[in-house]
Design an enzyme around this catalytic site. Structure first.
Site, PDB file in Angstrom:
ATOM      1  N   LYS A  61       0.850  -1.186   0.000  1.00 50.18           N
ATOM      2  CA  LYS A  61       0.000   0.000   0.000  1.00 50.18           C
ATOM      3  C   LYS A  61       0.893   1.245   0.000  1.00 50.18           C
ATOM      4  O   LYS A  61       1.927   1.268   0.676  1.00 50.18           O
ATOM      5  CB  LYS A  61      -0.894  -0.025   1.227  1.00 50.18           C
ATOM      6  CG  LYS A  61      -1.915   1.099   1.310  1.00 50.18           C
ATOM      7  CD  LYS A  61      -2.751   0.944   2.573  1.00 50.18           C
ATOM      8  CE  LYS A  61      -3.772   2.062   2.712  1.00 50.18           C
ATOM      9  NZ  LYS A  61      -4.563   1.911   3.956  1.00 50.18           N
TER      10      LYS A  61
ATOM     11  N   SER B 272      -9.466   1.710   3.120  1.00 51.81           N
ATOM     12  CA  SER B 272      -8.593   2.473   2.246  1.00 51.81           C
ATOM     13  C   SER B 272      -7.556   1.615   1.533  1.00 51.81           C
ATOM     14  O   SER B 272      -6.892   2.082   0.619  1.00 51.81           O
ATOM     15  CB  SER B 272      -7.889   3.568   3.041  1.00 51.81           C
ATOM     16  OG  SER B 272      -7.036   3.038   4.027  1.00 51.81           O
TER      17      SER B 272
ATOM     18  N   SER C 166      -9.989  -0.696   7.199  1.00 50.98           N
ATOM     19  CA  SER C 166      -9.338  -0.496   5.916  1.00 50.98           C
ATOM     20  C   SER C 166      -8.616  -1.704   5.330  1.00 50.98           C
ATOM     21  O   SER C 166      -8.145  -1.660   4.205  1.00 50.98           O
ATOM     22  CB  SER C 166      -8.369   0.676   6.004  1.00 50.98           C
ATOM     23  OG  SER C 166      -9.086   1.865   6.168  1.00 50.98           O
TER      24      SER C 166
END
Length: 520
Positions: free
Chosen positions: A120, A200, A224
């Protein structure tokens, strides 16, 4: 400090009910069958174990594997937008792994040796990749060192394939920013629905779901990892806070931030978890939390009979899926499967303060002050950066309003900037969160002697978030509109061994996951 929030209600009941229009999936074709039909020119659904076997039998090299994933990224990413950047050194790292494999005994290498992983884009790498949280504000910034988890991945021999997209600033710029959107890449899409991937850690889930990477890392502050894993029919592990280092991760709150794997199978997620847990002196929380790490690691808990004799609680408040009878039937069928596999289900339980837990005020107050403190510290420590404070970020967005889509707003940034440390209001909020956790989830688990609770989707994420508790989500089915959802198992701090046994047992008993049907 680490990470992110889902849209910010971890998964609102509205989002959750739309998530659960479920039609039980047929069992997925095994990766072995794919290999038999196509040889290892196909990476479709290949597991870490499949890949390592191909390495051992000289049917595959890391270079070839990286080339296959790069080809898949080139084909699918223009539409799905799950990958933000590809590492220009990925093939060099692959060649290095191939060389090492020739001169080291196979058993001496980590399961992740030679395996490409996506990170990420809030997880720092000291290399040619950017670390930007999806924002142009940090493009070209230079970090001091690799994030703690990246150091451990490199030590394990993993190949850093690139950076995955995310909801910009881990969904903490504004409540109006669409889930899965960031300025640098645009809107990420679920490969199953071409719609909301959830965030996210959206790109991490999109990419492994669409076979653009073998495994990936995400981060979670509140939902997330769990939410995008649910929406993209993959496995996500949100570890106990502090079990994995948050050093070098663009923060929201170290009190809630956690770094964890997002993969296609429970086993793959556990191999990644084994590689990244442990003490990192740049994150002091890892020192105390390391007491939870079992001798011999977590892979020993991948047991097909892992459901046997486990006490699993059912809190029916989390099963409010409206008039969706199909969803209800499928969830109930999964509960029957758990019972059939020897699980002791303790039904009709209550978290007495559940309503207060899901009123966001306490969490919002705490996170706003924590975010300002820790994002300022992160930005100041960068070797090179065009921005050095939250105030700079707000100004950058105003000056680059079209580039950063300021029409989406930056209300969370502005609210955080208005705070002035941990004052009386913040202290009261933190005390109340601790009380809610103690008198809610902890009381439920201890009073009923539970190993875990089970919930559809990720609606339990806030309960786990405010207490720093772990959760594992496993593919559970599809809606009539082909929108996937998962089943989540959550427990007390350090309960990863039992959660892994339960999650793996459920996965092996159901085998719901199948790859998306993509025509791109």
């Amino acid at each position: 400090m680490t990470s992110m929030a889902t849209k910010y209600s971890p998964l609102s009941f509205t989002i959750f009910s739309s998530l659960l229009l479920i039609l039980l999936a047929t069992t997925s074709s095994s990766a072995q069958a794919i290999k038999a039909a196509h040889g290892f020119s196909s990476i479709k659904e290949a597991t870490v174990k499949d890949i390592q076997l191909a390495f051992k039998q000289n049917q595959l090299t890391s270079r070839k594997l990286v080339e296959l994933y790069l080809k898949q990224i080139s084909r699918l990413n223009p539409v799905l937008k799950g990958v933000l950047e590809v590492n220009p050194d990925a093939l060099y790292q692959a060649d290095k792994a191939d060389h090492e494999r020739k001169f080291k005994a196979h058993g001496s290498l980590s399961p992740l040796h030679g395996i490409p992983i996506l990170l990420k884009d809030n997880i720092a790498t000291k290399d040619k990749l950017n670390t930007t949280a999806g924002s142009y504000a940090l493009l070209g910034s230079v970090v001091q060192r690799d994030a703690g988890v990246v150091t451990k991945l490199r030590k394990a021999g993993a190949i850093i394939l690139g950076k995955a997209t995310l909801s910009e600033w881990s969904q903490y710029r504004s409540n109006a920013v669409p889930s899965g959107w960031n300025a640098r890449k645009g809107q990420g899409k679920s490969p199953y629905t071409m719609g909301d991937p959830c965030g996210s850690s959206s790109g991490s889930a999109i990419s492994v779901a669409a076979n653009m990477a073998a495994v990936s890392l995400g981060t979670e502050t509140d939902g997330s990892i769990l939410c995008p894993s649910s929406n993209n029919l993959v496995v996500g592990i949100k570890p106990t806070v502090g079990l994995t280092s948050r050093a070098g991760v663009i923060p929201i709150s170290p009190r809630q931030d956690s770094v964890g794997p997002i993969c296609r199978t429970v086993a793959d997620a556990v191999y990644v978890l084994d590689a990244i847990v442990g003490i990192d002196h740049y994150d002091n929380a890892t020192i105390e939390t390391s007491q939870y790490i079992p001798k011999g690691g977590y892979a020993q808990f991948l047991k097909t009979n892992g459901l046997r004799a486990k006490r699993v609680g059912i809190v029916r408040d989390f099963y409010n899926i409206g008039n969706d009878t199909i969803a209800t039937q499928i969830v109930e069928q999964h509960l029957k499967t758990l019972r059939k596999q020897g699980t002791i289900l303790v039904d009709n339980l209550k978290i007495t303060n559940i309503g207060e837990i899901y009123m966001p005020s306490n969490e919002d107050i705490a996170l706003a002050a924590e975010f300002k403190r820790y994002i300022n510290a992160y930005l100041k420590e960068l070797v090179v950066s065009p921005v050095r404070s939250l105030a700079d970020l707000i100004a950058f967005n105003k000056e680059n309003s079209k580039l950063e889509r300021l029409d989406y707003g930056q209300d969370l940034f502005i609210k955080a900037e208005s705070t002035n440390g941990i004052g009386n209001a913040e202290k009261a909020a933190l005390l109340n969160l601790a009380k809610l956790t103690r008198e809610g989830f902890v009381k439920l688990m201890t009073k009923n002697k539970l190993d875990a609770i089970v919930t559809p989707g990720n609606i339990v994420s806030r309960v786990l978030a405010i207490g720093g508790f772990p959760g594992v989500i496993v593919p559970a089915g599809y809606g009539s509109d082909r929108k996937p959802f998962g089943l989540c198992f959550g427990g007390l701090k350090g309960s990863e061994p039992k959660l892994i046994e339960i999650a793996y047992g459920f996965e092996q008993a159901t085998k719901i996951r199948k790859p998306p049907k993509l025509t791109t």
